[in-house]
Design an enzyme around this catalytic site. Structure first.
Site, PDB file in Angstrom:
ATOM      1  N   ASP A 146     -36.194 -16.042  -0.436  1.00  0.00           N
ATOM      2  CA  ASP A 146     -36.594 -16.850   0.711  1.00  0.00           C
ATOM      3  C   ASP A 146     -38.082 -17.148   0.652  1.00  0.00           C
ATOM      4  OD1 ASP A 146     -37.539 -14.319   1.310  1.00  0.00           O
ATOM      5  OD2 ASP A 146     -37.077 -14.450   3.439  1.00  0.00           O
ATOM      6  N   ASP A 192     -40.936 -16.032   1.915  1.00  0.00           N
ATOM      7  CA  ASP A 192     -41.951 -15.009   1.652  1.00  0.00           C
ATOM      8  C   ASP A 192     -41.454 -13.931   0.704  1.00  0.00           C
ATOM      9  OD1 ASP A 192     -40.210 -13.983   3.654  1.00  0.00           O
ATOM     10  OD2 ASP A 192     -41.743 -12.573   4.319  1.00  0.00           O
ATOM     11  N   SER A 252     -40.766 -16.818   7.016  1.00  0.00           N
ATOM     12  CA  SER A 252     -39.627 -16.321   6.241  1.00  0.00           C
ATOM     13  C   SER A 252     -38.703 -17.474   5.865  1.00  0.00           C
ATOM     14  CB  SER A 252     -38.894 -15.236   7.042  1.00  0.00           C
ATOM     15  OG  SER A 252     -37.918 -14.591   6.274  1.00  0.00           O
ATOM     16  N   ASP A 272     -39.060 -11.666   0.630  1.00  0.00           N
ATOM     17  CA  ASP A 272     -38.629 -10.313   0.972  1.00  0.00           C
ATOM     18  C   ASP A 272     -37.108 -10.232   1.081  1.00  0.00           C
ATOM     19  OD1 ASP A 272     -38.229 -11.621   3.387  1.00  0.00           O
ATOM     20  OD2 ASP A 272     -39.162 -10.053   4.617  1.00  0.00           O
TER      21      ASP A 272
END
Length: 473
Positions: free
Chosen positions: A237, A239, A99, A241
């Protein structure tokens, strides 16, 4: 001692603690924990753009094959795109991503066919894990079946629903950095008529935190927006999400405000948020129901399910980091946008920009009209969980709490779902909680002005540190 730990969303830790046998062991434990399910044996695997992610993804594929699962490689793609593909196939999913944390760390996010795993699922994985430090022999790697179209299906999730001109003429800087959605975000916004300028593409991983902003990110965004060439700057960010959106003046819009705007734009009736979200949701959100939970997407998802079971209409959840979870289908222009109960960066970016354009106003003025107040947060590093726990336990005592906050006011309300959130006079709040990912005590504050919120956090961390040192001595 291994740094690997389940936090607010998935397993995370140092790359050196995850690569090789540990990632194989955790993935295998996940597959064992779901082996008694209804015969589904496919798993889709995705990854972010960290240097360590391809190797870990290959290890996960080997663990899947050894566990009797068919591994399907979706390549580098946003976590919500992988979740969508898993739901479409009725498959399990593993996303290799850390993340927003630095590149020397990475992690695994696990999904069932209907969405993210729960806290109970985490317990089942740990029960199936055994002693990961003992090591073991990994089988020869088995190539996974490639699936190149998952990203395109995620693109169509939005391009097939929203009108093609919802962002016509909006000037947007897309800060690409190393987000796995950097090209997708540029393409999608362009398809809706926005005038896009890609900036800041990086071959080195950039740990963009959409909640606790790094000073260098704040300075970069302010510099980009200073000339007045753009109506907004957007990014996500690692990834993708969690979104980050800044207005035309370079001010970063809080994640819970993005969620508020998005939920209103979608016509959501009930929202579920963690206790760290601002109180504007109850004060001026206009929702039939606001449910507050502990911090972490599994808790928000559980809250959405409870709200739906209790008869709520359209339900959504969002977090202070901006991640938006669509808990039920919603209708937009006569078309149905299906539920996607996992954190998503794309929907709040689209909806926020579209809401400002539909209102014929700037993003700055749209945010101002919400009267959402100001929030600030910071952390006390190197604070072991046992020390944070003792401090929070003491703060839960009414008499200690009143004496502790006396220098800043009197406590009017208290929420102990996740740490201690104290309501003060003047619409202010101060909230202490132990981090789920690191040995840190976190402090959040809410006030009418940014300076007041920052002053509350500064006082809170200083007072907490003094109290913890005293109790340790």
């Amino acid at each position: 001692m291994s740094s690997l730990k389940f936090g607010t969303s998935g397993l995370r830790g140092l790359v050196t603690d995850l690569v090789g046998w540990p990632s194989y062991a955790y993935a295998s434990a996940f597959f064992r924990s779901v082996s008694a399910d209804d015969g589904r044996r496919d798993v889709v695997i995705g990854r972010d753009l960290r240097d360590s992610s391809p190797g870990i993804a290959a290890t996960v594929a080997s663990a899947a094959a050894a566990s009797g699962f068919t591994a399907i490689d979706c390549g580098a793609l946003p976590t919500p795109a992988l979740a969508l593909e898993a739901m479409r196939r009725g498959a399990y999913a593993v996303m290799v991503t850390g993340s927003h944390i630095p590149e020397d760390r990475n992690g695994l996010k696990f999904y069932r066919p209907d969405g993210e795993i729960t806290k109970d699922d985490e317990i089942a994985i740990l029960a199936a894990l055994g002693d990961v430090t003992a090591g073991g022999q990994m089988p020869t790697s088995v190539p996974a079946t490639p699936e190149p179209d998952a990203v395109e299906r995620y693109h169509r999730r939005y391009s097939d629903i929203f009108a093609p001109d919802i962002l016509k003429g909006v000037r947007v800087a897309v800060y690409q950095q190393s987000s796995v959605a950097r090209d997708l975000l540029t393409e999608l916004l362009t398809s809706f008529g926005a005038n896009i300028e890609p900036i800041g593409r990086s071959n080195k991983f950039v740990p963009i935190d959409t909640e606790a902003h790094r000073p260098e990110d704040i300075a970069f965004i302010a510099e980009v927006m200073a000339a007045g060439d753009y109506d907004a700057l957007v990014t996500a960010d690692g990834d993708a999400d969690r979104p980050l959106v800044a207005d035309g003046a370079g001010r970063i819009v809080r994640g819970d405000v993005l969620g508020l705007i998005t939920a209103r734009y979608l016509g959501v009736e009930a929202v579920v948020v963690p206790v760290t979200a601002g109180s504007a949701l109850e004060r001026s959100g206009g929702f039939n129901q606001v449910v507050r939970t502990k911090v972490g997407s599994p808790f928000v998802i559980a809250g959405m399910e409870q709200a739906k079971a209790a008869g709520a209409g359209a339900v959504a959840g969002f977090e202070a980091n901006g991640g938006f979870l669509l808990g039920s289908d919603v209708t937009i222009g006569g078309k149905i946008l299906p539920a996607l109960p996992t954190r998503d960066a794309m929907l709040p970016i689209l909806a926020t920009l579209a809401a400002a354009r539909a209102a014929g106003t700037s993003l700055t003025d749209l945010v101002t009209s919400l009267d959402a107040g100001e929030m600030a947060s910071d952390r006390l590093p190197n604070t072991p969980s046992e020390r944070s726990g003792t401090f929070l336990e003491r703060l839960g005592d009414e008499h200690f709490r009143a004496e502790f906050v006396r220098p800043i006011g009197s406590p009017h309300t208290v929420d102990q779902q996740d740490g201690i959130r104290i309501g003060l006079d003047g619409g202010r709040t101060i909230h202490f909680r132990a981090s789920g990912n690191a040995p840190e005590l976190r402090c959040y504050a809410e006030a009418k002005t940014a300076q007041d919120a920052q002053d509350l956090v500064r006082w809170g961390l200083t007072a907490a540190a003094a109290s913890i040192t005293k109790q340790a001595g």
